[in-house]
Every structure is written in C-alpha cells, then in structure tokens.
Design a protein around this motif. Structure first.
Motif: not given
Length: 311
Positions: A133-141, A206-211
């Motif tokens: 339940r995290v952004p794909e972009s966060s895990l890729a980064r 907190a606001r940018l990750a879901p975006i």
C-alpha cells in the motif's frame, strides 16, 4: 515450493525458488549458481508467511549467482539481506558491496550477478507496491538506490529475515504466519516511507506520495496534465506546483519522464515486438515526431535506435 535444480559441469541451474504470489501464475526464472570446483552444493529453501514469499540461499564456499532467465514478475521487488559472508551485487541499476546485515532492494525482473567471496547465507522476500500500500514510484525509487540505509526499521527487518527460515515457519499456525508476514510488511512499508521522507522532505511527502501513485496509474490518459492532477486531488495548480518544488522537477516534467521511462521499458523488455506507435499510445503519447524528439532529449537516442540495441 517447487524448487528444481539441474546440475551442469560448471554449475547448477536453479528455478522455481520465487514463485508468484498468485498461485495460478508460475514464473520461469532461472539462476545459474557456481562455486569453486564447479557444481553448487549449497541449499535453496523457500518459505511463505501468509502472502509473503521468502527464500534462503546458503553455501559453505565462495559462489556466484547469475540470473540467466529473468523473473517474469513486473511490479514485484526483492528485498534481500546478506546474513553471513561478504558479496558484491551487480544489477541493471548499479552495483554495491554487501557485508553481514546489508539490506538491498531490486526489481524482481531485472538481471543480476552476485559474487559471494566466502561462505554465505542470503535470504530474500518478494513484495509489491500494491501489497505494501505504497506508491509504485516510491518502491522503484528505493530500488534505484539498491542498498537500504541503516535504520531501526531495516535492523528489525533484517532480524526478521534471519529468523524467518523454513524450519521456524513450519512450526507456526496459519494465523501466526499471517501476523508474522504483516510484521515484515510493516517494516518494509516504514523503510519505503523513510526513503520518501529523505527524498521529498518530511513536510511534502504525506501529500505528494499519493499524487505520484495516482499519476502512475493514469499515465495512459492522453489528457493527463497538471490541471487534471490538481482537480483529482482537490488542490489548486499553485498548491500542486508548490508540492513539486522540492523534487527538482515540475508536475508536467514528471509525467513526461515517467511516460518516457515506461515506453523505454516496453521497447527493451516487456513488449519488444509491438509497434512504437502502439507502445507510445499505451503511455499517453499520440504524436510520433514529438515522442522521437523528447525521447532523444531524455535518453540521448531515438526510440528506433534504442530498439536496435541489445538489452
């Protein structure tokens, strides 16, 4: 869990050590294990805690591991911990040196080469952004950095992976297994969140990750742009611009970069036989000349030239 080992004169081909989280899907991954003297004589042991898949690899001699058939799990990432020994890792995003308790993250589908210089014990788990339940972009980064920085969460996860061997898992009930799996998932989630905080700053994350996660899910929309992003998240364009300020890019630039990266991935790996027009439309770009221009500016080569290059 369906691990098979085929011995050759100069090593052993191991497959099935990391099946899909979907029981209906099986990945045709194959790794060539070699050690001094030829055949690999160590152990592969796969285990599961709830939906969390893991595998232990150990040998009492220096060894190498090279992926010869990539794992087919796009969107799956490997979290690996070297528990004993020393090693080097080389993947498509870079390389790193591993010492005991080193924790690394890399895409499950990428090619890799491990060189273990001594007897070793390496263990890994498979995760996805959806399950975390995290952004794909966060895990890729996080995977781009390869090695995870030391923190209480990385230490806790490494301790879990040290204890999560097949014999220990075999003694637990289904309910306990689910709880153990959730504990490990929480630790990985906190590691991803910490990485986001370091990248974006504690105020903006907190606001940018879901975006960013929403953008990732809507890259195929040709009309995707800052206005649509702002509207979907009930913020003004000015607020949206302010959120991106700390990232060193704008919302429009981020969308274009992620589209180009997805297009390049499909050209090289995931759909090499599809036409460039089809791939571009899949990721929201409908103008071939525009694609060629911005692709070359970003990667230094055209889409057609990229296709002709070996992976």
């Amino acid at each position: 869990m369906g691990i098979t080992v085929r011995h050759l004169q100069d090593g052993s081909i191991v497959s099935g050590y990391l099946p899909s989280t979907d029981p209906a899907a099986q990945f045709d991954d194959q790794v060539l294990m070699s050690c001094r003297g030829g055949q690999f004589t160590g152990d592969f042991s796969a285990w599961r805690t709830g939906r969390l898949l893991g595998c232990d690899v150990a040998n009492d001699a220096a060894s190498t591991a090279r992926r010869i058939v990539p794992h087919d799990g796009r969107g799956t990432y490997i979290v690996g911990a070297l528990l004993e020994g020393e090693a080097s890792y080389v993947g498509s995003t870079g390389s790193t040196i591993l010492t005991p308790s080193s924790l690394i993250v890399y895409p499950a589908q990428e090619s890799f080469f491990f060189s273990y210089t001594t007897a070793f014990h390496y263990t890994l788990i498979a995760v996805t952004a959806e399950e975390l339940r995290v952004p794909e972009s966060s895990l890729a980064r996080l995977a781009q950095r390869i090695q995870v920085e030391a923190s209480p969460f990385s230490a806790a996860l490494t301790a879990f992976m040290r204890a999560g061997n097949p014999s220990a898992v075999a003694t637990l009930s289904a309910r306990d297994l689910a709880d153990v799996g959730e504990y490990a998932t929480q630790m990985v989630r906190r590691i991803v969140a910490r990485s986001d905080e370091n990248h974006f700053g504690r105020g903006g994350d907190a606001r940018l990750a879901p975006i960013l996660a929403w953008i990732e899910q809507n890259l195929s929309d040709i009309g995707l742009g800052p206005e649509r992003v702002a509207e979907a998240h009930h913020v003004s364009l000015r607020q949206l611009h302010r959120l991106f300020t700390g990232t060193g890019t704008t919302c429009s630039q981020y969308i274009l970069r992620r589209r180009l990266e997805r297009i390049r991935e499909d050209i090289l790996r995931y759909d090499p036989d599809a036409s460039l027009t089809t791939i571009a439309l899949r990721w929201g770009i409908d103008d071939p000349s525009y694609l060629s221009r911005v692709f070359r500016r970003h990667f230094g080569t055209s889409p057609r030239e990229t296709r002709r290059r070996p992976v």
